[in-house]
Write a protein that holds these residues in place. Structure first.
Motif, PDB file in Angstrom:
ATOM      1  N   GLU A 128       0.993  -1.215   0.012  1.00 21.84           N
ATOM      2  CA  GLU A 128      -0.050   0.106   0.162  1.00 21.84           C
ATOM      3  C   GLU A 128       0.946   1.267  -0.047  1.00 21.84           C
ATOM      4  OE1 GLU A 128      -2.469  -0.698   3.354  1.00 21.84           O
ATOM      5  OE2 GLU A 128      -4.051  -1.222   2.198  1.00 21.84           O
ATOM      6  N   GLU A 129       1.955   1.226   0.663  1.00 14.37           N
ATOM      7  CA  GLU A 129       2.714   2.307   0.712  1.00 14.37           C
ATOM      8  C   GLU A 129       4.208   1.942   0.749  1.00 14.37           C
ATOM      9  OE1 GLU A 129       2.008   4.874   4.040  1.00 14.37           O
ATOM     10  OE2 GLU A 129      -0.013   5.109   3.841  1.00 14.37           O
ATOM     11  N   PRO A 130       4.883   1.451  -0.252  1.00  9.77           N
ATOM     12  CA  PRO A 130       6.170   0.743  -0.444  1.00  9.77           C
ATOM     13  C   PRO A 130       7.242   1.831  -0.144  1.00  9.77           C
ATOM     14  CG  PRO A 130       5.045   1.110  -2.513  1.00  9.77           C
ATOM     15  CD  PRO A 130       4.131   1.430  -1.586  1.00  9.77           C
ATOM     16  N   PRO A 131       8.265   1.588   0.427  1.00 11.96           N
ATOM     17  CA  PRO A 131       9.374   2.402   0.798  1.00 11.96           C
ATOM     18  C   PRO A 131      10.023   2.659  -0.325  1.00 11.96           C
ATOM     19  CG  PRO A 131       9.519   0.503   2.025  1.00 11.96           C
ATOM     20  CD  PRO A 131       8.560   0.236   1.197  1.00 11.96           C
ATOM     21  N   ARG A 153      -3.294  -2.968  -6.788  1.00 10.61           N
ATOM     22  CA  ARG A 153      -2.056  -2.100  -6.476  1.00 10.61           C
ATOM     23  C   ARG A 153      -0.911  -2.340  -7.150  1.00 10.61           C
ATOM     24  NH1 ARG A 153      -5.287  -2.310  -2.242  1.00 10.61           N
ATOM     25  NH2 ARG A 153      -5.442  -0.481  -0.633  1.00 10.61           N
ATOM     26  N   ALA A 154      -0.916  -3.616  -7.983  1.00  7.21           N
ATOM     27  CA  ALA A 154      -0.072  -3.906  -8.853  1.00  7.21           C
ATOM     28  C   ALA A 154      -0.233  -3.472 -10.375  1.00  7.21           C
ATOM     29  CB  ALA A 154       0.331  -5.410  -8.726  1.00  7.21           C
ATOM     30  N   PHE A 155       0.830  -3.302 -10.911  1.00  5.37           N
ATOM     31  CA  PHE A 155       1.066  -3.132 -12.440  1.00  5.37           C
ATOM     32  C   PHE A 155       1.046  -4.473 -12.997  1.00  5.37           C
ATOM     33  CE2 PHE A 155       1.813   0.968 -10.838  1.00  5.37           C
ATOM     34  CZ  PHE A 155       1.275   2.115 -11.794  1.00  5.37           C
ATOM     35  N   ARG A 156       0.065  -5.004 -13.728  1.00  3.43           N
ATOM     36  CA  ARG A 156      -0.022  -6.201 -14.312  1.00  3.43           C
ATOM     37  C   ARG A 156       0.482  -6.466 -15.613  1.00  3.43           C
ATOM     38  NH1 ARG A 156      -4.987 -10.559 -13.531  1.00  3.43           N
ATOM     39  NH2 ARG A 156      -4.353 -12.060 -15.317  1.00  3.43           N
ATOM     40  N   TYR A 157       1.686  -7.424 -15.871  1.00  5.26           N
ATOM     41  CA  TYR A 157       1.968  -7.697 -16.974  1.00  5.26           C
ATOM     42  C   TYR A 157       1.567  -9.184 -17.567  1.00  5.26           C
ATOM     43  CZ  TYR A 157       4.390  -3.412 -16.360  1.00  5.26           C
ATOM     44  OH  TYR A 157       4.787  -2.109 -16.012  1.00  5.26           O
TER      45      TYR A 157
END
Length: 359
Positions: A128-131, A153-157
């Motif tokens: 949700e809030e990646p460093p 929350r993910a960019f899917r490929y």
């Protein structure tokens, strides 16, 4: 001490180390290369697709393109670490500290769908809030088992199966690197050799899974130094194109005796009859596609088929005269494959159905 004769399998030895070595997946490679060029890195990526199509390989390549310091790349097989404590220790706690050297920590989570629901919820917190110093690449063959909150929350490929010609080309490259020479079918060679028809059979068996194709090739090379269609047929239990063409010609010519003789040959050769039926269906469908594409005057018709280019001259024998017979055979093979699913004694069903097509 006994000599250690262990050697790397071909699938490991020839695993791509850069995108120039990756077969196909061009759109994904272009997008990821664009992110690297602009510096607009996504923090959470999801690589999905069938097994053996290059998800993990591309994740590793992308990780090394982002961060040269390999100690900053953390690869986790989630099938072995499914619990909440594993996620906390290997991902959450490891994400807190910045890398001592380099810019990013890259987490490659393979088979991420194997994580329990509780583990995925724990992983969700960091996604949700990646460093700013972390990038997470999730790889899976089964995205349906991943929480919707993670997917959002993910960019899917989406990785695709490799084309027939793509697999043949890669196998040819590997064999040439291993010192094998490409020869014409029927040509005898004292040196290590292979034929494109044989590679076409391996590609047919692998059904778009590159890793499977290379593994099957490795198996064949343990059996022979001359990779011919006959050897592939013997080792992998697949049906050669010569047999497929012969059976099709018997059916179209309504030659019942030769048809039964051909089926008898397949049985005595120890081939899996259910696999043969699948292969025959795919083959006849390719013949039908060839006729349609030729009639429509399409360019490079063979690129649409899984049949090797070496059989193009033979395909020209099929035209409008055989069109109805091939369509009828297609319907028969579809029904046959469906009906054989739970059948234990395949031969009588196969012979009966195919004999009906030549009445």
């Amino acid at each position: 001490m006994a000599e250690n004769k262990t050697k790397l399998g071909l699938a490991v030895k020839y695993r791509p180390q850069s995108w120039s070595e990756v077969i196909e997946q061009d759109a994904i490679k272009k997008i990821l290369a664009g992110e690297l060029k602009t510096g607009n890195l996504k923090r959470c990526l999801l690589f999905t697709g069938p097994a053996g199509c290059g998800k993990t390989t591309n994740a590793r390549i992308f990780a090394h393109e982002i961060e040269e310091n390999t100690s900053n790349i953390i690869e986790i097989n989630c099938a072995d670490h499914t619990g909440v404590d594993d996620v906390r220790t290997l991902v959450l706690d490891a994400s807190v500290s910045k890398p001592l050297y380099g810019t990013y920590k890259i987490f490659v989570l393979d088979e991420v769908h194997m994580l329990t629901t509780q583990s995925q919820n724990a992983l969700l917190k960091i996604l949700e809030e990646p460093p700013a110093h972390c990038v997470y690449i999730l790889c899976t063959t089964d995205p349906q088992k991943i929480l919707g909150t993670i997917l959002s929350r993910a960019f899917r490929y989406d990785f695709q199966l490799i084309s027939h010609n793509g697999i043949v080309g890669r196998l040819q490259y590997i064999l040439e690197q291993e010192g094998y020479t490409c020869v014409v079918d029927g040509t005898e060679s004292e040196a290590k050799s292979f034929t494109l028809s044989a590679l076409g059979l391996i590609a047919q068996k692998s059904q778009g899974h590159m890793r499977d194709a290379i593994t099957e090739l490795d198996k064949i090379l343990s059996f022979t130094e001359h990779v011919t269609p006959q050897d592939v047929e013997r080792v992998l239990g697949v049906t050669s194109y010569e047999i497929l063409f012969t059976l099709l010609d018997c059916i179209l010519a309504k030659d019942q005796a030769r048809l039964l003789s051909g089926i008898d040959y397949i049985v005595k050769a120890g081939m899996d009859l259910k696999l043969f039926c699948k292969n025959f269906l795919a083959f006849v469908l390719d013949i039908n596609k060839y006729m349609i594409l030729v009639e429509s005057k399409a360019n490079d018709v063979m690129s649409y088929l899984s049949i090797p280019y070496t059989y193009e001259m033979r395909l020209r024998n099929y035209g409008s005269v055989q069109k109805e017979g091939i369509k009828m055979l297609l319907r028969t093979l579809v029904e046959l494959n469906s009906g054989l699913r739970w059948e234990t004694n395949v031969r009588p069903v196969l012979e009966t159905q195919l004999l009906f097509t030549v009445l």
